[in-house]
Design a protein around this motif. Structure first.
Motif, PDB file in Angstrom:
ATOM      1  N   ALA A   1      -1.040  -5.663  -2.727  1.00 19.86           N
ATOM      2  CA  ALA A   1      -1.561  -6.355  -1.877  1.00 19.86           C
ATOM      3  C   ALA A   1      -3.213  -6.134  -1.665  1.00 19.86           C
ATOM      4  O   ALA A   1      -3.357  -4.898  -1.621  1.00 19.86           O
ATOM      5  N   LEU A   2      -3.907  -7.185  -1.812  1.00 17.59           N
ATOM      6  CA  LEU A   2      -5.487  -6.620  -1.712  1.00 17.59           C
ATOM      7  C   LEU A   2      -6.065  -7.392  -0.520  1.00 17.59           C
ATOM      8  O   LEU A   2      -6.111  -8.559  -0.595  1.00 17.59           O
ATOM      9  N   LEU A   3      -6.666  -6.628   0.609  1.00 18.79           N
ATOM     10  CA  LEU A   3      -7.019  -7.002   1.599  1.00 18.79           C
ATOM     11  C   LEU A   3      -8.482  -6.662   1.358  1.00 18.79           C
ATOM     12  O   LEU A   3      -8.779  -5.613   1.851  1.00 18.79           O
ATOM     13  N   SER A   4      -9.415  -7.809   1.852  1.00 15.40           N
ATOM     14  CA  SER A   4     -10.750  -7.444   1.295  1.00 15.40           C
ATOM     15  C   SER A   4     -11.649  -7.647   2.723  1.00 15.40           C
ATOM     16  O   SER A   4     -12.850  -7.536   2.578  1.00 15.40           O
ATOM     17  N   GLY A   5     -11.067  -7.472   3.726  1.00 12.40           N
ATOM     18  CA  GLY A   5     -11.823  -7.568   5.104  1.00 12.40           C
ATOM     19  C   GLY A   5     -12.236  -6.264   5.656  1.00 12.40           C
ATOM     20  O   GLY A   5     -12.009  -5.393   4.946  1.00 12.40           O
ATOM     21  N   CYS A   6     -13.174  -6.244   6.684  1.00 15.65           N
ATOM     22  CA  CYS A   6     -13.657  -5.173   6.903  1.00 15.65           C
ATOM     23  C   CYS A   6     -12.793  -4.221   7.757  1.00 15.65           C
ATOM     24  O   CYS A   6     -11.665  -4.444   8.470  1.00 15.65           O
ATOM     25  N   GLY A   7     -12.440  -3.041   7.123  1.00 15.92           N
ATOM     26  CA  GLY A   7     -11.735  -1.814   7.656  1.00 15.92           C
ATOM     27  C   GLY A   7     -10.065  -2.374   7.443  1.00 15.92           C
ATOM     28  O   GLY A   7      -9.384  -2.135   8.466  1.00 15.92           O
ATOM     29  N   SER A   8     -10.012  -3.179   6.353  1.00 14.42           N
ATOM     30  CA  SER A   8      -8.650  -3.812   6.189  1.00 14.42           C
ATOM     31  C   SER A   8      -7.403  -2.482   6.025  1.00 14.42           C
ATOM     32  O   SER A   8      -6.317  -2.830   6.214  1.00 14.42           O
ATOM     33  N   VAL A   9      -7.799  -1.368   5.529  1.00 16.94           N
ATOM     34  CA  VAL A   9      -6.925  -0.366   5.371  1.00 16.94           C
ATOM     35  C   VAL A   9      -7.318   1.031   6.291  1.00 16.94           C
ATOM     36  O   VAL A   9      -7.129   2.171   5.906  1.00 16.94           O
ATOM     37  N   ARG A  10      -8.227   0.782   7.250  1.00 16.69           N
ATOM     38  CA  ARG A  10      -8.692   1.854   8.050  1.00 16.69           C
ATOM     39  C   ARG A  10      -7.380   2.240   9.126  1.00 16.69           C
ATOM     40  O   ARG A  10      -6.733   1.346   9.604  1.00 16.69           O
ATOM     41  N   LEU A  11      -7.579   3.540   9.359  1.00 18.38           N
ATOM     42  CA  LEU A  11      -6.819   4.082  10.403  1.00 18.38           C
ATOM     43  C   LEU A  11      -7.412   3.885  11.728  1.00 18.38           C
ATOM     44  O   LEU A  11      -8.400   4.189  12.136  1.00 18.38           O
ATOM     45  N   SER A  12      -6.736   3.030  12.647  1.00 22.61           N
ATOM     46  CA  SER A  12      -7.264   2.695  13.961  1.00 22.61           C
ATOM     47  C   SER A  12      -6.664   3.343  14.968  1.00 22.61           C
ATOM     48  O   SER A  12      -5.276   3.318  14.995  1.00 22.61           O
TER      49      SER A  12
ATOM     50  N   ILE B   1       1.979  -1.313  -2.909  1.00 20.89           N
ATOM     51  CA  ILE B   1       0.444  -0.586  -2.930  1.00 20.89           C
ATOM     52  C   ILE B   1      -0.103  -1.647  -1.973  1.00 20.89           C
ATOM     53  O   ILE B   1      -0.072  -2.776  -2.193  1.00 20.89           O
ATOM     54  N   VAL B   2      -1.185  -0.987  -1.372  1.00 23.77           N
ATOM     55  CA  VAL B   2      -2.244  -1.786  -0.586  1.00 23.77           C
ATOM     56  C   VAL B   2      -3.541  -1.336  -0.896  1.00 23.77           C
ATOM     57  O   VAL B   2      -3.896  -0.237  -0.814  1.00 23.77           O
ATOM     58  N   ILE B   3      -4.556  -2.441  -1.241  1.00 21.67           N
ATOM     59  CA  ILE B   3      -5.933  -2.078  -1.552  1.00 21.67           C
ATOM     60  C   ILE B   3      -6.696  -2.674  -0.443  1.00 21.67           C
ATOM     61  O   ILE B   3      -6.405  -3.781  -0.180  1.00 21.67           O
ATOM     62  N   GLY B   4      -7.832  -1.935  -0.138  1.00 24.43           N
ATOM     63  CA  GLY B   4      -8.619  -2.411   1.180  1.00 24.43           C
ATOM     64  C   GLY B   4      -9.777  -1.542   1.331  1.00 24.43           C
ATOM     65  O   GLY B   4     -10.225  -0.629   0.571  1.00 24.43           O
ATOM     66  N   MET B   5     -10.533  -1.956   2.602  1.00 24.97           N
ATOM     67  CA  MET B   5     -11.593  -1.053   2.921  1.00 24.97           C
ATOM     68  C   MET B   5     -11.452  -0.195   4.004  1.00 24.97           C
ATOM     69  O   MET B   5     -10.709  -0.446   4.916  1.00 24.97           O
ATOM     70  N   LEU B   6     -12.227   0.784   3.953  1.00 29.21           N
ATOM     71  CA  LEU B   6     -12.179   1.846   4.835  1.00 29.21           C
ATOM     72  C   LEU B   6     -12.982   1.534   6.100  1.00 29.21           C
ATOM     73  O   LEU B   6     -12.610   2.040   7.154  1.00 29.21           O
ATOM     74  N   TRP B   7     -13.973   0.710   5.951  1.00 27.41           N
ATOM     75  CA  TRP B   7     -15.036   0.360   7.127  1.00 27.41           C
ATOM     76  C   TRP B   7     -15.662  -0.880   6.880  1.00 27.41           C
ATOM     77  O   TRP B   7     -15.224  -1.719   6.008  1.00 27.41           O
ATOM     78  N   GLU B   8     -16.403  -1.056   7.646  1.00 28.22           N
ATOM     79  CA  GLU B   8     -17.146  -2.394   7.611  1.00 28.22           C
ATOM     80  C   GLU B   8     -18.034  -2.599   6.511  1.00 28.22           C
ATOM     81  O   GLU B   8     -18.724  -1.891   5.999  1.00 28.22           O
ATOM     82  N   VAL B   9     -17.835  -3.922   5.773  1.00 30.29           N
ATOM     83  CA  VAL B   9     -18.507  -4.230   4.629  1.00 30.29           C
ATOM     84  C   VAL B   9     -19.153  -5.730   4.586  1.00 30.29           C
ATOM     85  O   VAL B   9     -18.986  -6.352   5.666  1.00 30.29           O
TER      86      VAL B   9
END
Length: 708
Positions: free
Chosen positions: A564-575, A597-605
């Motif tokens: 899974a490739l999730l390209s949004g802001c903070g998509s794999v961030r711990l909230s 596997i999950v690929i994504g973003m830690l913060w806003e992009v």
């Protein structure tokens, strides 16, 4: 325990009583304990074990101290789904204790009162109960996810032995902080003065038949006038969020210019954070994060090189831990500066020896005592003096000897292959307190396959779920079925034009939704039945599965094999929710659904730079019949949905079937450090295997026969 002091209004605990209280708490934990309290207790007992030289016990307790609330979530969701699929499962849960009482030869008074409530015809009751067979025997990977007697040192070591030998597994843990049990996260998140680095699996641990091992690394140490590293990171992330959030309202040239100036400033600050992490914080200890050498000859040469220095200087009293640390350090010496190497050698020689031998030779010192818990509590003069007495050598001479050995590796032609040697995957278990840091972009890891995982429990669970598809330490993936959801909220028009044109050009056989949201059932189908799933939109997209008929959300995706490739802001961030609630992220739910596997973003992009990274990642990883490699395609009008294939091709395109390496290479598609360092992978190492691979061919044949 000592008496209560009425004058200080405090209770002081002696060492044995303190450990007894800790052990009592840990042994009597409830079935589903409070996450933060459980983690704090485990960190405390781990630190005690480290002080006592109990390396295996220390590593076990540290692995129990991270992401415990996610384990509770996983067990709860599994029970929910199980009960929904089998209406009798709850009934059998209630019947089981009654059956145990009836079958028992000895019963308590409480159980006796329970039996009096039942009719006297036990034979008929027993016969009826047999209709409801309770089959709750779980495999170890499911038992270990729970909080029970199976969570022990022996099972922990057994699990480490089952993992693929190619994996290097390292855990980064923040120390115990009592404020975690009292205050909101934002009040104590910067109160970290050190980090425990635990090497769980590694080539040199196997070679020495020793370990796991843990070292304490000083962190957040700052120079005069500098902001502490943790404060700086959270500060720049806050400014990054505010800058991007207000970008759409800019309508004047002066404001737009100011926006780009702020973006550049934030980028420079992130580069500085990474630089401080690498050079001044981790230093030579970063060598413990590197993956194992694929070429065993190179590894053997490193061992021989270090052993030669040990033999020449007659360092017979070095501990196994010291040798393992030296092997790792010199293996990575090409990526380290001389000061990092010298400083780390000094700490290895003086702070990781035998504490009992140090106590025997330690002389009186104003600042040091024989009652120390860790060797790093002693001053440098005492540590050097003790080393000289134990080894009958000057510590400075030995430091120079190992520094020279490192220089021989850096400068010697015979070591040229080491610098560009292929390495096996690194799996980082990152404490929730440390998860915001961009570990993967440290220079020593920047060109290696690296992923993160919640804890050993989730790693073991995912490994066992997909064990039949693990080949040479990688999940053997396909890339035939691709699904996507692009701009479902219809407010990112240029991103939609860019990514839809890319997908049409490079992934022509894929299908999905563009400019419209999928139904919950379609979203779950994409996660369940695709090899690769791409989400391009705000956040992670998992909210589209919330109203699915099964009521389980994304956890209801069955038999997921999806990357899974999730390209949004903070998509794999711990909230984190307000107060002391544990952190959570979409990857938790996807891992519960067995997504490897999950690929994504830690913060806003920002969308343009992310589109460059994501399209590069997919073009490297996914084979295509496109006439021109994506790297060479003209993109001057890409934001209008137009790509130019009438170009001169310069250089050769090299695909990357190792997904983690494709992630690493894709970071170079943007010039912004904030975008590149935001991209992380969570889960198992994944690789597309060649058709000639015997193991994979056998697996495919078994799969096809199952469909028949």
């Amino acid at each position: 325990m000592e008496d209560f002091d009425v004058f200080t209004n405090e209770i002081e605990y002696s060492g044995p009583a303190y450990k007894q209280i800790l052990n009592k708490y840990l042994k009597e934990i409830p079935y589903t304990p409070n996450g933060i309290n459980y983690e704090s207790g485990k960190k405390l007992i781990a630190e005690e074990c480290l002080a006592d030289g109990l390396e295996k016990e220390c590593a076990f307790h540290f692995t129990e101290s991270v992401s415990s609330s996610v384990r509770t979530l996983a067990v709860y969701r599994e029970e929910q789904i199980k009960n929904r699929g089998n209406k009798l499962s709850k009934i059998t849960k209630y019947i089981e204790p009654v059956k145990n009482v009836i079958a028992s030869s000895t019963i308590t008074k409480d159980e006796e009162r329970l039996l009096k409530l039942l009719p006297n015809d036990f034979e008929e009751i027993t016969e009826n109960l047999e209709k409801y067979v309770v089959s709750d025997e779980l495999p170890l990977h499911k038992k270990y996810m729970r909080f029970g007697s199976e969570n022990n040192v022996d099972n922990f070591l057994k699990i480490l032995g089952e993992f693929p030998k190619e994996w290097t597994i390292v855990q980064l843990t923040s120390p115990y902080n009592p404020n975690e049990n009292l205050k909101p996260f934002t009040d104590y998140r910067t109160e970290i003065s050190s980090v425990y680095l635990t090497l769980l699996t590694n080539n040199y641990l196997d070679y020495m038949n020793f370990g796991p091992i843990t070292v304490e690394v000083q962190a957040n140490v700052t120079k005069v006038g500098e902001k502490p590293l943790f404060e700086e990171l959270y500060s720049l992330l806050s400014e990054n969020y505010n800058t991007i959030e207000k970008a759409e309202f800019l309508n004047k040239k002066s404001l737009i210019k100011n926006y780009w100036n702020r973006r550049e400033d934030i980028d420079l600050r992130m580069k500085s954070v990474i630089n401080v992490m690498y050079k001044e914080w981790l230093g030579g200890w970063s060598s413990l994060l590197t993956g194992q050498l694929a070429d065993s000859v190179l590894r053997d040469n490193v061992i021989k090189h270090v052993d030669t220095v040990v033999s020449d200087w007659r360092l017979t009293r070095l501990t196994s831990k010291q040798k393992i640390l030296l092997y790792n350090l010199l293996e990575s010496s090409m990526s380290l500066c001389p000061q990092q190497i010298k400083s780390c050698v000094r700490m290895i020689l003086t702070q990781h020896g035998d504490p009992d031998k140090v106590r025997q030779v330690l002389t009186d010192c104003e600042s040091c005592s024989k009652e120390f818990r860790h060797l790093n509590e002693l001053c440098f003069n005492c540590l050097s003096d003790c080393f000289d007495k134990i080894h009958h050598l000057s510590v400075m001479d030995v430091i120079r000897a190992f520094s020279e050995a490192a220089n021989q590796i850096k400068d010697g032609d015979e070591w040229a292959d080491l610098k560009k040697a292929r390495r096996h995957p690194v799996i980082l278990i990152v404490d929730e307190m440390l998860d915001t840091f961009p570990w993967e972009t440290l220079p020593i890891l920047a060109q290696q396959p690296v992923s993160r995982i919640e804890n050993v429990h989730f790693l073991y669970s995912l490994y066992k779920e997909h064990q039949d598809r693990i080949v040479d330490g990688y999940f053997a993936a396909e890339c035939n079925v691709g699904r996507y959801v692009v701009n479902p909220e219809k407010d990112l028009e240029r991103m939609e034009l860019r990514m839809s044109s890319f997908l049409k050009y490079w992934c022509e056989s894929w299908r999905g939704h563009i400019g419209e949201p999928p139904t919950p059932e379609e979203f779950l189908d994409y996660l369940s039945n695709s090899d690769i799933f791409l989400y391009c939109g705000h956040g992670d997209g998992c909210h589209f599965a919330k109203s699915a008929a099964n009521g389980a959300g994304v956890e209801g995706a069955s038999g997921s094999r999806t990357a899974a490739l999730l390209s949004g802001c903070g998509s794999v961030r711990l909230s984190r929710a307000p107060g002391r609630a544990p952190p959570s992220g979409p990857h938790h739910h996807l891992h519960i659904a067995s997504c490897p596997i999950v690929i994504g973003m830690l913060w806003e992009v920002t969308d343009l730079e992310v589109d460059k990274v994501v399209s590069t990642l997919l073009s490297l990883y996914v084979p295509s019949d496109a006439p021109v490699d994506w790297k060479h395609v003209g993109k001057a009008k890409w934001s209008q949905g137009i790509i130019d294939t009438n170009v001169d091709i310069k250089g050769q395109f090299h695909p990357e079937r190792d997904l983690l390496m494709a992630v690493s290479r894709a970071r170079t598609a943007t010039i912004f450090t904030m975008i590149a360092s935001s991209l992380v992978a969570r889960g198992l190492p994944v690789r597309i295997r060649g058709k000639s691979d015997e193991h994979l061919r056998k697996w495919r044949m078994e799969l096809l026969s199952g469909w028949d």
